[in-house]
Design a protein around this motif. Structure first.
Motif, PDB file in Angstrom:
ATOM      1  N   SER A  79       0.821  -1.217   0.000  1.00 40.05           N
ATOM      2  CA  SER A  79       0.000   0.000   0.000  1.00 40.05           C
ATOM      3  C   SER A  79       0.852   1.262   0.000  1.00 40.05           C
ATOM      4  N   ILE A  80       2.087   1.165  -0.493  1.00 38.44           N
ATOM      5  CA  ILE A  80       3.014   2.293  -0.390  1.00 38.44           C
ATOM      6  C   ILE A  80       2.543   3.488  -1.212  1.00 38.44           C
ATOM      7  N   SER A  81       2.028   3.251  -2.417  1.00 39.67           N
ATOM      8  CA  SER A  81       1.582   4.373  -3.248  1.00 39.67           C
ATOM      9  C   SER A  81       0.334   5.021  -2.664  1.00 39.67           C
ATOM     10  N   THR A  82      -0.514   4.236  -2.012  1.00 42.02           N
ATOM     11  CA  THR A  82      -1.716   4.777  -1.383  1.00 42.02           C
ATOM     12  C   THR A  82      -1.361   5.657  -0.190  1.00 42.02           C
ATOM     13  N   VAL A  83      -0.411   5.213   0.618  1.00 44.90           N
ATOM     14  CA  VAL A  83       0.038   6.028   1.753  1.00 44.90           C
ATOM     15  C   VAL A  83       0.662   7.324   1.257  1.00 44.90           C
ATOM     16  N   GLU A  84       1.393   7.267   0.149  1.00 44.20           N
ATOM     17  CA  GLU A  84       1.979   8.481  -0.423  1.00 44.20           C
ATOM     18  C   GLU A  84       0.893   9.492  -0.789  1.00 44.20           C
ATOM     19  N   THR A  93      10.756   9.411   0.836  1.00 37.11           N
ATOM     20  CA  THR A  93      10.276   9.325   2.216  1.00 37.11           C
ATOM     21  C   THR A  93       9.566   8.002   2.465  1.00 37.11           C
ATOM     22  N   SER A  94       8.743   7.565   1.515  1.00 40.40           N
ATOM     23  CA  SER A  94       8.043   6.289   1.704  1.00 40.40           C
ATOM     24  C   SER A  94       9.017   5.119   1.680  1.00 40.40           C
ATOM     25  N   GLY A  95      10.079   5.215   0.878  1.00 40.82           N
ATOM     26  CA  GLY A  95      11.096   4.172   0.893  1.00 40.82           C
ATOM     27  C   GLY A  95      11.825   4.111   2.222  1.00 40.82           C
ATOM     28  N   LEU A  96      12.108   5.291   2.790  1.00 42.28           N
ATOM     29  CA  LEU A  96      12.737   5.325   4.114  1.00 42.28           C
ATOM     30  C   LEU A  96      11.807   4.739   5.169  1.00 42.28           C
ATOM     31  N   LEU A  97      10.512   5.017   5.043  1.00 38.50           N
ATOM     32  CA  LEU A  97       9.539   4.464   5.978  1.00 38.50           C
ATOM     33  C   LEU A  97       9.491   2.942   5.874  1.00 38.50           C
ATOM     34  N   ALA A  98       9.505   2.416   4.646  1.00 43.01           N
ATOM     35  CA  ALA A  98       9.460   0.969   4.464  1.00 43.01           C
ATOM     36  C   ALA A  98      10.708   0.285   5.003  1.00 43.01           C
ATOM     37  N   ALA A  99      11.851   0.988   4.955  1.00 42.98           N
ATOM     38  CA  ALA A  99      13.110   0.392   5.417  1.00 42.98           C
ATOM     39  C   ALA A  99      13.350   0.593   6.903  1.00 42.98           C
ATOM     40  N   ALA A 135       2.570  -2.419  17.137  1.00 44.06           N
ATOM     41  CA  ALA A 135       3.076  -1.603  16.028  1.00 44.06           C
ATOM     42  C   ALA A 135       2.066  -1.557  14.882  1.00 44.06           C
ATOM     43  N   GLY A 136       1.379  -2.679  14.616  1.00 44.61           N
ATOM     44  CA  GLY A 136       0.357  -2.678  13.573  1.00 44.61           C
ATOM     45  C   GLY A 136      -0.798  -1.745  13.901  1.00 44.61           C
ATOM     46  N   LEU A 137      -1.226  -1.756  15.164  1.00 45.39           N
ATOM     47  CA  LEU A 137      -2.279  -0.827  15.583  1.00 45.39           C
ATOM     48  C   LEU A 137      -1.815   0.612  15.459  1.00 45.39           C
ATOM     49  N   LEU A 138      -0.548   0.844  15.792  1.00 43.11           N
ATOM     50  CA  LEU A 138      -0.005   2.202  15.719  1.00 43.11           C
ATOM     51  C   LEU A 138       0.084   2.676  14.271  1.00 43.11           C
ATOM     52  N   MET A 139       0.347   1.752  13.340  1.00 44.36           N
ATOM     53  CA  MET A 139       0.405   2.135  11.924  1.00 44.36           C
ATOM     54  C   MET A 139      -0.953   2.597  11.400  1.00 44.36           C
ATOM     55  N   SER A 140      -2.022   2.060  11.947  1.00 43.94           N
ATOM     56  CA  SER A 140      -3.354   2.465  11.498  1.00 43.94           C
ATOM     57  C   SER A 140      -3.856   3.715  12.210  1.00 43.94           C
ATOM     58  N   LEU A 195       3.375  16.315  10.456  1.00 46.85           N
ATOM     59  CA  LEU A 195       4.579  15.840  11.138  1.00 46.85           C
ATOM     60  C   LEU A 195       4.241  14.772  12.169  1.00 46.85           C
ATOM     61  N   ALA A 196       3.123  14.940  12.877  1.00 47.83           N
ATOM     62  CA  ALA A 196       2.722  13.950  13.877  1.00 47.83           C
ATOM     63  C   ALA A 196       2.397  12.614  13.224  1.00 47.83           C
ATOM     64  N   VAL A 197       1.692  12.661  12.097  1.00 52.58           N
ATOM     65  CA  VAL A 197       1.321  11.432  11.397  1.00 52.58           C
ATOM     66  C   VAL A 197       2.566  10.693  10.912  1.00 52.58           C
ATOM     67  N   VAL A 198       3.489  11.438  10.291  1.00 47.96           N
ATOM     68  CA  VAL A 198       4.715  10.809   9.792  1.00 47.96           C
ATOM     69  C   VAL A 198       5.540  10.255  10.950  1.00 47.96           C
ATOM     70  N   GLY A 199       5.613  10.999  12.051  1.00 48.46           N
ATOM     71  CA  GLY A 199       6.354  10.516  13.217  1.00 48.46           C
ATOM     72  C   GLY A 199       5.761   9.248  13.800  1.00 48.46           C
ATOM     73  N   ILE A 200       4.444   9.165  13.829  1.00 47.03           N
ATOM     74  CA  ILE A 200       3.781   7.955  14.345  1.00 47.03           C
ATOM     75  C   ILE A 200       4.116   6.747  13.471  1.00 47.03           C
TER      76      ILE A 200
END
Length: 718
Positions: A79-84, A93-99, A135-140, A195-200
């Motif tokens: 779902s990387i493109s959807t999150v973008e 940024t999404s690649g850094l998040l995935a890694a 962590a899965g709950l936190l991602m949502s 910023l809060a969303v990305v940090g979470i």
């Protein structure tokens, strides 16, 4: 000390009796805390009847846990493109998040060998799984703390969002734009929320990596300790086979969830006028994290009831699955199974760092680890195999993260369909490649030299299959007012003169396509359209825009982006990618054999641990960021959010294909070069060994001749 037939003290033994290695050839010793509920069982027979003292039940639970854990780890990639699109992220940024989940994992994985025999392994696996579920709950969580998704930022109402705002309206009838309040609201609230969303999400990815640290190493060692020596390879083969389905289920789950609208839990009253083919569509990416987290949480429950140690399995299974056993034994055991090793080899294994580690303090362990690491890296075969696997893993990491997005952009397919293609074609092909590689090694008894040749052939044919991918695609269709130079930002000079009477928002995005000329406009306003028509159908409604001054004949033009002229090439493209994945996976087991036979026996366990650590640091962490940065350089039109560059709306398709496939080709070339050097070194070693044998044989013959025909010297006897 013995209580009711159960030995409780590991140091108590009869005088004169030799100490025994626990958990290997003798019955495992259990303390009161090892039993479910923390109470000692009065009879060993009762212990064996408990399901939590069955290694088979542990294998079942661990297979399900690793399946769910890999599903939640791989779901973000689907779902990387959807999150973008949802949060305005660049591909870098999404690649850094995935890694980022590899950061926490890499930082702690080294200490697994130190704490391995000091902790309650099943319980620690349960704690790690609980952290993964958290962590899965936190991602949502970003979905629930963010405002509802508005696919037309120019409209202040939700129903319908793109009705009036995107139409061409005379400049005199529209109030002057007020960018100042918008910018001030951005700087105060919207930017802080972003910023809060990305940090979470970054925090959740870190916790995901930390929670996954104890799951696989402790589970494998627990199975190996308490399974029968002949059954252990089969159990590990079953574990690996089930685990490998995790990424496929992740893409399948992504394909299902992204067909649902992102705000399915808070839909606007009038509904939405989007379809999944609309470039503004955002699927329910968060729902998959909730489902995966629930699966991990359920799979974690049994681990709090398994004992610290259980009676070693006494009976060999009556049936054998040789293919799975071959794959598992080659990966986890090396060339020899435990039943075939003599006591001397077992004693050599006890001298490895993983066995010495429990006798060291943490500081001593940290001090001795770099020396052992350097000693292991001095083996040329080990170093080259690790470098080849780094190149191959970089290819896999980049492909797994951004292949769905590449398919969406290059072939105009939906995110759901792209995920289903990957989950149904690429992942099963990789699994088949790994299994076939293990079967070939076991069936033909391949030595190091032949394993190197098999790896070289697999890498070569994988590279050759990449060549047609450079030519399977189309150029970007014409987009009104956008020149095809990467890095363009929206501005008044980019739009055609036919929109001068209109007052079009610069950052509005509601694309329409002129089907006759195959020209796409960013909004109906920029096509000069003043009317809107909705054509109702049984299953869906189609929106058309009329009276378009920039379109020959005035329209009508349908809403949505223009389809790619190469949509029919998506299946041939995926077939080539899947076949290449199978050939690349073919090198998995033979390369492990090269590592296990290229280092000393006492360093085998540590060598595998160092290998996985280097793969994370050199491949799985940087590769998604590198691929994301390469994709960003091909963007020709960026969206703007609060004065910053957000998600890319249009790419140069030729440049995107050449750089994405070219980066994959570069890594495959590196892997091929490493395997070629390995084969050269192995052949050189064979020649040196042959020379030494010839010299020793000639020396023996000279001794026989010098002793005379009537003498039979003792030193000539073998």
């Amino acid at each position: 000390m013995v209580l009711n037939g159960v030995q409780l003290c590991s140091h108590c033994r009869p005088v004169g009796e030799e100490p025994q290695i626990p958990g290997k050839d003798t019955k495992a010793m259990m303390s009161a805390e090892d039993t479910p509920g923390g109470q000692a069982s009065p009879n060993p027979q009762d212990l064996r009847r408990s399901v939590f003292y069955s290694i088979k039940f542990f294998v079942l639970c661990h297979s399900l846990l690793q399946l769910a854990q890999l599903m939640i780890s791989g779901y973000l990639k689907s779902s990387i493109s959807t999150v973008e699109k949802r949060f305005g992220l660049s591909s870098q940024t999404s690649g850094l998040l995935a890694a980022f989940n590899e950061v926490g994992n890499t930082a702690l994985i080294v200490f697994v060998s130190y704490f391995g025999s000091r902790v309650h392994r099943p319980r620690l696996i349960g704690y790690g799984a609980a952290l993964v579920a958290l962590a899965g709950l936190l991602m949502s969580l970003p979905h629930f703390i963010s405002e509802p998704y508005r696919y037309d930022h120019a409209s202040s109402v939700d129903m319908p969002q793109d009705f009036e705002a995107s139409l061409c309206q005379p400049t005199t009838s529209v109030p002057a734009p007020t960018p100042a309040p918008s910018n001030s609201s951005c700087s105060s609230y919207m930017e802080a929320q972003h910023l809060a969303v990305v940090g979470i999400m970054f925090t959740a990815q870190t916790l995901l990596g930390v929670g996954a640290v104890p799951i696989q190493p402790f589970g494998i060692s627990y199975i190996d300790d308490f399974a029968h020596n002949s059954n252990s390879p089969l159990y590990l083969g079953i574990l690996f086979a089930v685990t490998m389905m995790g990424p496929g289920l992740a893409y399948g789950l992504g394909g299902l969830m992204l067909r649902l609208y992102v705000d399915i839990d808070r839909m606007p009253e009038g509904g939405i006028s989007l379809t999944s083919k609309d470039p503004r569509w955002v699927g329910a990416w968060w729902l998959g994290f909730l489902i995966s987290a629930g699966a991990v949480a359920l799979a974690a429950v049994p681990y709090f009831f398994f004992p610290r140690e259980m009676p070693k399995e006494k009976h060999e299974l009556r049936f054998r699955q040789r293919a799975l056993a071959a794959a598992a034994s080659s990966v986890s055991k090396g060339e020899d199974s435990p039943a075939e090793q003599n006591p001397g080899e077992s004693q050599e294994k006890q001298a490895s760092l993983t066995q010495i580690a429990p006798d060291l303090t943490v500081i001593q362990f940290i001090k001795v680890f770099p020396r052992v690491l350097l000693r292991t890296l001095r083996h040329p075969i080990f170093l080259l195999v690790v470098l080849s696997q780094v190149c191959m893993s970089s290819t896999v990491a980049g492909m797994a993260t951004f292949l769905p997005k590449f398919l969406e952009r290059q072939f105009s397919v939906t995110a759901s369909y792209a995920n289903l293609l990957i989950g149904c074609l690429s992942i099963p092909s990789a699994i088949v490649g790994i299994v076939v590689g293990g079967i070939l090694v076991k069936r033909f008894h391949l030595g190091p030299k032949r394993c190197g040749a098999l790896c070289l052939l697999g890498a070569l044919f994988c590279l050759l299959l990449s060549l047609p991918l450079f030519f399977m695609g189309c150029s970007t269709h014409e987009i009104a007012g956008i020149t095809r130079q990467p890095g363009n930002l929206p501005g008044p000079d980019l739009f055609p003169a036919c929109t001068e009477p209109c007052s079009c928002p610069l950052d509005d995005f509601n694309p329409v396509c002129d089907p006759r000329t195959h020209v796409e406009y960013l909004t109906p306003c920029q096509a000069g359209c003043t009317g809107r028509l909705v054509q109702e159908a049984l299953d869906k409604s189609q929106v058309f825009y009329t009276n378009c001054s920039c379109v020959v004949g005035g329209g009508p033009v349908p809403a949505g982006a223009c389809d790619s002229a190469c949509s029919h090439l998506v299946l041939p493209f995926m077939l080539l990618v899947s076949l290449g994945a199978a050939l690349a996976s073919l090198t998995h087991t033979p390369s492990f054999i090269l590592i296990l036979r290229g280092v000393k026996k006492e360093d085998k366990t540590l060598a595998v641990g160092i290998q996985f650590m280097l793969l994370r640091v050199l491949a799985w962490m940087p590769s998604p960021v590198l691929h994301g940065s390469a994709i960003d350089t091909t963007c020709v039109h960026w969206a703007q959010s609060c004065g910053r560059r957000a998600v890319c709306r249009y790419y140069d398709h030729d440049l995107l294909r050449n750089r994405f496939v070219g980066l994959q080709f570069f890594f495959k070339m590196g892997s091929l070069a490493c395997f070629a050097l390995i084969l050269v070194i192995l052949r050189q070693q064979d020649k040196e060994e042959g020379t030494q044998v010839t010299v020793s044989t000639s020396g023996l013959q000279q001794q026989l001749l010098a002793s005379g025909p009537g003498k039979k010297p003792e030193e000539s006897r073998v």
